[in-house]
Design a protein around this motif. Structure first.
Motif, mmCIF file in Angstrom:
data_model
loop_
_atom_site.group_PDB
_atom_site.id
_atom_site.type_symbol
_atom_site.label_atom_id
_atom_site.label_comp_id
_atom_site.label_asym_id
_atom_site.label_seq_id
_atom_site.Cartn_x
_atom_site.Cartn_y
_atom_site.Cartn_z
ATOM 1 N N SER A 309 11.973 29.203 49.442
ATOM 2 C CA SER A 309 11.835 29.512 48.021
ATOM 3 C C SER A 309 13.004 30.353 47.504
ATOM 4 N N ARG A 310 13.629 31.128 48.402
ATOM 5 C CA ARG A 310 14.753 31.989 47.990
ATOM 6 C C ARG A 310 16.101 31.298 48.098
ATOM 7 N N THR A 311 16.174 30.197 48.839
ATOM 8 C CA THR A 311 17.470 29.574 49.112
ATOM 9 C C THR A 311 17.593 28.141 48.601
ATOM 10 N N LEU A 312 16.484 27.522 48.185
ATOM 11 C CA LEU A 312 16.533 26.109 47.794
ATOM 12 C C LEU A 312 17.411 25.899 46.571
ATOM 13 N N ILE A 313 17.283 26.758 45.571
ATOM 14 C CA ILE A 313 18.101 26.672 44.361
ATOM 15 C C ILE A 313 18.975 27.920 44.298
ATOM 16 N N PRO A 314 20.284 27.785 44.420
ATOM 17 C CA PRO A 314 21.170 28.957 44.403
ATOM 18 C C PRO A 314 21.003 29.770 43.123
ATOM 19 N N GLY A 315 20.869 31.081 43.290
ATOM 20 C CA GLY A 315 20.758 31.972 42.146
ATOM 21 C C GLY A 315 19.396 32.033 41.509
#
Length: 343
Positions: A309-315
């Protein structure tokens, strides 16, 4: 004597392996994120904070690991374990492979109770958020149980009653938010309801860890009863198990664990549905073995889901409930299809 010794050594080895797997998952949860933290830095941060080791570290890196990621990973592990344990217990008690706190409306009731305390001030400030969530979970469970008893005792009836209860309490939560919450409160609560670990800190750990450990101990103490319940209440009674008292205690324990986690991270679905089935495929049906494995797999799964959940979509940080639903919804559909093919 040698057989007993070998059995004890085997259990000790399994316990050490499980602990190592959990520590590795927590280590990954503390290291992986938008800002990558080297694994040695994580270890040195923990050594500095717990043992005063005095390793020279960048204050920013140490703060990210200790104040943000590690506490978040511990709460994620507690949440995954609690929801998975609740699902395993409910599936045994109800003899239904589709039972879990989310589908049966317990999570929705806990959400309604927590929102009532937070926004409406129910209890006049005397009720803490976990207590309000627990009361809401019990009310939802009572509603679903009464509806299922009224409609009939088929295994599918309980699930249908749970879906109805879940929709009712979700609607009640939405009504409370729309009626009484400010715009800022509404944004925060709606994100929280999707399952949000962003705001958790060490004070939340002090609530989540005791809740899941106490729940696990209660469930393990009644592992033999859960084995009996899988064959029906008549079988449990024939073995001398106090059926009604045990049933109420285990359901209340499941509701307590669910409510505490919902009050901290919001409503997260499908963990209690998917993880028990995965664990049964690994270790079988005996609950004295199944329950610790369920707790471990649930903890590791939730930590991994939080990392994704923290890394799938950058930023951008996704609600962790979105990730669990992306995994759990297909698994739920598969269970339904398998159940239908057997009928």
């Amino acid at each position: 004597m040698m057989v007993i010794l070998g059995h004890l050594v085997g259990r000790a080895g399994a316990a050490v392996l499980a602990l190592a797997l959990l520590v590795a998952a927590l280590w990954l949860g503390a290291a992986i994120g938008e800002t990558e933290i080297p694994f040695p830095v994580v270890a040195k941060t923990v050594a500095n904070r717990l043992f005063g080791a005095g390793y020279p570290l960048e204050p920013l890196d140490e703060g990210i690991v200790w104040s943000y990621r590690l506490s978040r990973a511990v709460v994620a592990a507690s949440c995954g374990s609690a929801l998975a344990l609740s699902g395993a217990v409910l599936q045994a008690l109800l003899r239904n492979p589709l039972a879990d706190p989310y589908i049966l409306g317990i999570s929705a009731g806990a959400s309604a109770g927590a929102v009532s305390v937070a926004i409406l001030g129910v209890g006049g400030g005397l009720l803490a958020l976990p207590v309000g969530a627990f009361i809401g979970a019990l009310v939802a469970l009572a509603f679903v149980s009464l509806l299922a008893l009224r409609a009939g005792r088929g295994t599918g009836t309980v699930i249908l009653a749970g879906v109805a209860g879940s929709q009712l309490f979700h609607a009640l939560t939405s009504f409370i938010i729309t009626k009484a919450a400010s715009a800022e409160q509404t944004r925060g609560i709606m994100f929280w309801l999707l399952g949000n670990l962003s705001g958790v800190r060490w004070p939340d750990v002090h609530i989540a860890v005791p809740a899941v450990l106490s729940g696990l101990l209660v469930c393990l103490w009644h592992a033999r009863a859960l084995d009996a319940f899988t064959f029906g209440t008549a079988s449990a009674a024939s073995l001398g198990i106090p059926v009604r008292r045990t049933y109420v205690l285990l359901v209340a324990t499941s509701a307590m664990m669910t409510a505490v986690m919902v009050s901290i991270v919001g409503s997260i679905g499908f963990v209690g549905l998917v993880i028990p089935h995965a664990a049964r495929m690994v270790v079988g049906l005996r609950h004295i073995v199944l329950l610790p494995v369920v707790a471990l797999i649930g903890a590791v799964f939730m930590i991994i889901a939080d990392i994704v959940s923290r890394t799938l979509i950058p930023g951008q940080v996704l609600p962790v409930g979105v990730i669990t639903a992306l995994v759990g919804a297909p698994a739920f559909a598969l269970l339904l299809a398998r159940g239908g093919s057997r009928s």
